[in-house]
Design an enzyme around this catalytic site. Sequence first.
Site, PDB file in Angstrom:
ATOM      1  N   ARG A 105       0.801  -1.229   0.000  1.00 56.39           N
ATOM      2  CA  ARG A 105       0.000   0.000   0.000  1.00 56.39           C
ATOM      3  C   ARG A 105       0.837   1.284   0.000  1.00 56.39           C
ATOM      4  NH1 ARG A 105      -2.110  -3.183  -1.583  1.00 56.39           N
ATOM      5  NH2 ARG A 105      -3.945  -4.321  -0.896  1.00 56.39           N
ATOM      6  N   SER A 159     -10.433   0.541   2.714  1.00 58.39           N
ATOM      7  CA  SER A 159      -9.783   0.109   3.960  1.00 58.39           C
ATOM      8  C   SER A 159      -9.266   1.324   4.718  1.00 58.39           C
ATOM      9  CB  SER A 159      -8.613  -0.820   3.663  1.00 58.39           C
ATOM     10  OG  SER A 159      -9.107  -2.037   3.173  1.00 58.39           O
ATOM     11  N   GLU A 192      -4.511   3.898   6.387  1.00 59.56           N
ATOM     12  CA  GLU A 192      -4.281   3.719   4.947  1.00 59.56           C
ATOM     13  C   GLU A 192      -4.918   4.906   4.218  1.00 59.56           C
ATOM     14  OE1 GLU A 192      -5.143  -0.117   3.100  1.00 59.56           O
ATOM     15  OE2 GLU A 192      -5.853   0.906   1.296  1.00 59.56           O
TER      16      GLU A 192
HETATM   17  C1  LIG Z   1     -15.300   0.507  -1.769  1.00 58.74           C
HETATM   18  C2  LIG Z   1     -13.801   0.634  -1.853  1.00 58.74           C
HETATM   19  C3  LIG Z   1     -13.025  -0.514  -1.988  1.00 58.74           C
HETATM   20  C4  LIG Z   1     -11.630  -0.406  -2.057  1.00 58.74           C
HETATM   21  N1  LIG Z   1     -10.887  -1.542  -2.188  1.00 58.74           N
HETATM   22  C5  LIG Z   1      -9.540  -1.457  -2.283  1.00 58.74           C
HETATM   23  C6  LIG Z   1      -8.748  -2.656  -2.446  1.00 58.74           C
HETATM   24  O1  LIG Z   1      -9.237  -3.758  -2.541  1.00 58.74           O
HETATM   25  N2  LIG Z   1      -7.412  -2.511  -2.522  1.00 58.74           N
HETATM   26  C7  LIG Z   1      -6.805  -1.297  -2.447  1.00 58.74           C
HETATM   27  O2  LIG Z   1      -5.572  -1.231  -2.519  1.00 58.74           O
HETATM   28  N3  LIG Z   1      -7.519  -0.161  -2.273  1.00 58.74           N
HETATM   29  C8  LIG Z   1      -8.878  -0.223  -2.210  1.00 58.74           C
HETATM   30  N4  LIG Z   1      -9.607   0.931  -2.037  1.00 58.74           N
HETATM   31  C9  LIG Z   1      -8.912   2.207  -1.885  1.00 58.74           C
HETATM   32  C10 LIG Z   1      -8.760   3.012  -3.176  1.00 58.74           C
HETATM   33  O3  LIG Z   1      -9.744   2.657  -4.098  1.00 58.74           O
HETATM   34  C11 LIG Z   1      -7.390   2.835  -3.824  1.00 58.74           C
HETATM   35  O4  LIG Z   1      -6.369   3.200  -2.968  1.00 58.74           O
HETATM   36  C12 LIG Z   1      -7.346   3.682  -5.112  1.00 58.74           C
HETATM   37  O5  LIG Z   1      -6.487   3.155  -5.986  1.00 58.74           O
HETATM   38  C13 LIG Z   1      -7.050   5.148  -4.857  1.00 58.74           C
HETATM   39  O6  LIG Z   1      -7.144   5.825  -6.094  1.00 58.74           O
HETATM   40  P1  LIG Z   1      -7.781   7.261  -6.228  1.00 58.74           P
HETATM   41  O7  LIG Z   1      -7.589   7.681  -7.639  1.00 58.74           O
HETATM   42  O8  LIG Z   1      -9.174   7.258  -5.743  1.00 58.74           O
HETATM   43  O9  LIG Z   1      -6.828   8.077  -5.284  1.00 58.74           O
HETATM   44  P2  LIG Z   1      -7.220   9.202  -4.210  1.00 58.74           P
HETATM   45  O10 LIG Z   1      -8.063   8.583  -3.156  1.00 58.74           O
HETATM   46  O11 LIG Z   1      -7.739  10.400  -4.895  1.00 58.74           O
HETATM   47  O12 LIG Z   1      -5.789   9.541  -3.594  1.00 58.74           O
HETATM   48  C14 LIG Z   1      -5.087   8.618  -2.809  1.00 58.74           C
HETATM   49  C15 LIG Z   1      -3.644   9.126  -2.652  1.00 58.74           C
HETATM   50  O13 LIG Z   1      -2.999   9.054  -3.927  1.00 58.74           O
HETATM   51  C16 LIG Z   1      -2.447  10.324  -4.272  1.00 58.74           C
HETATM   52  N5  LIG Z   1      -2.595  10.489  -5.725  1.00 58.74           N
HETATM   53  C17 LIG Z   1      -3.737  10.390  -6.444  1.00 58.74           C
HETATM   54  N6  LIG Z   1      -3.480  10.588  -7.745  1.00 58.74           N
HETATM   55  C18 LIG Z   1      -2.142  10.846  -7.852  1.00 58.74           C
HETATM   56  C19 LIG Z   1      -1.267  11.150  -8.931  1.00 58.74           C
HETATM   57  N7  LIG Z   1      -1.699  11.225 -10.189  1.00 58.74           N
HETATM   58  N8  LIG Z   1       0.039  11.362  -8.663  1.00 58.74           N
HETATM   59  C20 LIG Z   1       0.510  11.282  -7.382  1.00 58.74           C
HETATM   60  N9  LIG Z   1      -0.271  11.003  -6.318  1.00 58.74           N
HETATM   61  C21 LIG Z   1      -1.579  10.782  -6.552  1.00 58.74           C
HETATM   62  C22 LIG Z   1      -3.258  11.360  -3.495  1.00 58.74           C
HETATM   63  O14 LIG Z   1      -2.511  12.545  -3.269  1.00 58.74           O
HETATM   64  C23 LIG Z   1      -3.545  10.584  -2.207  1.00 58.74           C
HETATM   65  O15 LIG Z   1      -2.438  10.696  -1.316  1.00 58.74           O
HETATM   66  C24 LIG Z   1     -11.009   0.862  -1.976  1.00 58.74           C
HETATM   67  C25 LIG Z   1     -11.804   2.022  -1.837  1.00 58.74           C
HETATM   68  C26 LIG Z   1     -13.184   1.907  -1.787  1.00 58.74           C
HETATM   69  C27 LIG Z   1     -14.014   3.151  -1.647  1.00 58.74           C
END
Ligand SMILES: Cc1cc2nc3c(=O)[nH]c(=O)nc-3n(C[C@H](O)[C@H](O)[C@H](O)COP(=O)(O)OP(=O)(O)OC[C@H]3O[C@@H](n4cnc5c(N)ncnc54)[C@H](O)[C@@H]3O)c2cc1C
Length: 294
Positions: A168, A217, A287
């Site tokens: 992660r 998570s 996380e």
């Molecule tokens: C219902 C649900 C289920 C989920 N299941 C999982 C799972 O099974 N496994 C898992 O690992 N995660 C899971 N997640 C968490 C989440 O979906 C992942 O971590 C996802 O990949 C985050 O992507 P995001 O674009 O939404 O990032 P954001 O939530 O917008 O950002 C997360 C972090 O990434 C950084 N970030 C975003 N984009 C960039 C970029 N382009 N460059 C640099 N930094 C950046 C942000 O600054 C922040 O610190 C889940 C979430 C939900 C709501």
Amino acid sequence: MKYFSKSKGVVKLNFPMSKLTWFQTGGKAQVLFIPENRLDLHLFLKSFKEKKLINIIGGCSNLLVRDGGVKGVIVKLGSGFDFINFESDHIICGASVKNINLSNKMAKKSIRGFEFLSTIPGTIGGSIFMNSGCFGSEIKNLIKSVIVMNKNGDLKELEKEQINFKYRSSGINKNYFIIAAKLKKNKGSKIAIKKKIKKYVNLRKKTQPNKVLTGGSTFTNPERKKAWKLIKDSGCENMIVGGAKISDKHCNFLVNTGHANSKDLENLGNKIRSKVFKETGEKLNWEIKRIGIR
Ligand SMILES: Cc1cc2nc3c(=O)[nH]c(=O)nc-3n(C[C@H](O)[C@H](O)[C@H](O)COP(=O)(O)OP(=O)(O)OC[C@H]3O[C@@H](n4cnc5c(N)ncnc54)[C@H](O)[C@@H]3O)c2cc1C
């Protein structure tokens, strides 16, 4: 506003972040900037000198924005970062591509390894930053290199070996914005790939909350332990703070029941951490990324 005078992108002042976050909570971003393409982002980063006041977001699926809002500029990559190009021996994917879209596209092209991404919300940029994973796979396994832009607007390509991927976490410096990635192109059977996606989607529906306001998570799993089990065994299951509760389906997911604010959610998380520490001696680490003013 002078920073955006040459920009083709969208600039919004005092933008309510609750419109973007999966929790549907959070205060206002002083400025939300959606650069249309690399040049837009480059021009802004070159001219805006207060680098500490720049944050980037993806799909906000792992993000808690505090109720006091966020000072400075929040960058959300726009349409020019939403592309998937097929090259002879790799794929180039823009950072604002949604995980599910990439997974479906790969299935159509019979490229394997991306199946798990159809069950993780968010974008490729966010997923690379977080090294997202599930069902025994992590995004790091699909990466050849990552193209980043630093906060001065300069481009750089990081080979996979230069990136310190861990559970992660990508270890990618906060001063880098991920703008695209070169991904592996391994051929597979289209039928097998589609079957796997269906299996994962069904498993997910059974074991994790869907159709609720959650941020995924809450805590990372400590080594050789499961956060959800520690939370359950510590007797936290029925904890409630304001409009925030723990999911009935999965103890490591916090849920906005409809009237929670970010303070409720963060306080509930901290209450869980204290109880788990008291009961088990285990320190849970967030996380979910938290930004903004309380
Ligand atoms: C219902 C649900 C289920 C989920 N299941 C999982 C799972 O099974 N496994 C898992 O690992 N995660 C899971 N997640 C968490 C989440 O979906 C992942 O971590 C996802 O990949 C985050 O992507 P995001 O674009 O939404 O990032 P954001 O939530 O917008 O950002 C997360 C972090 O990434 C950084 N970030 C975003 N984009 C960039 C970029 N382009 N460059 C640099 N930094 C950046 C942000 O600054 C922040 O610190 C889940 C979430 C939900 C709501």
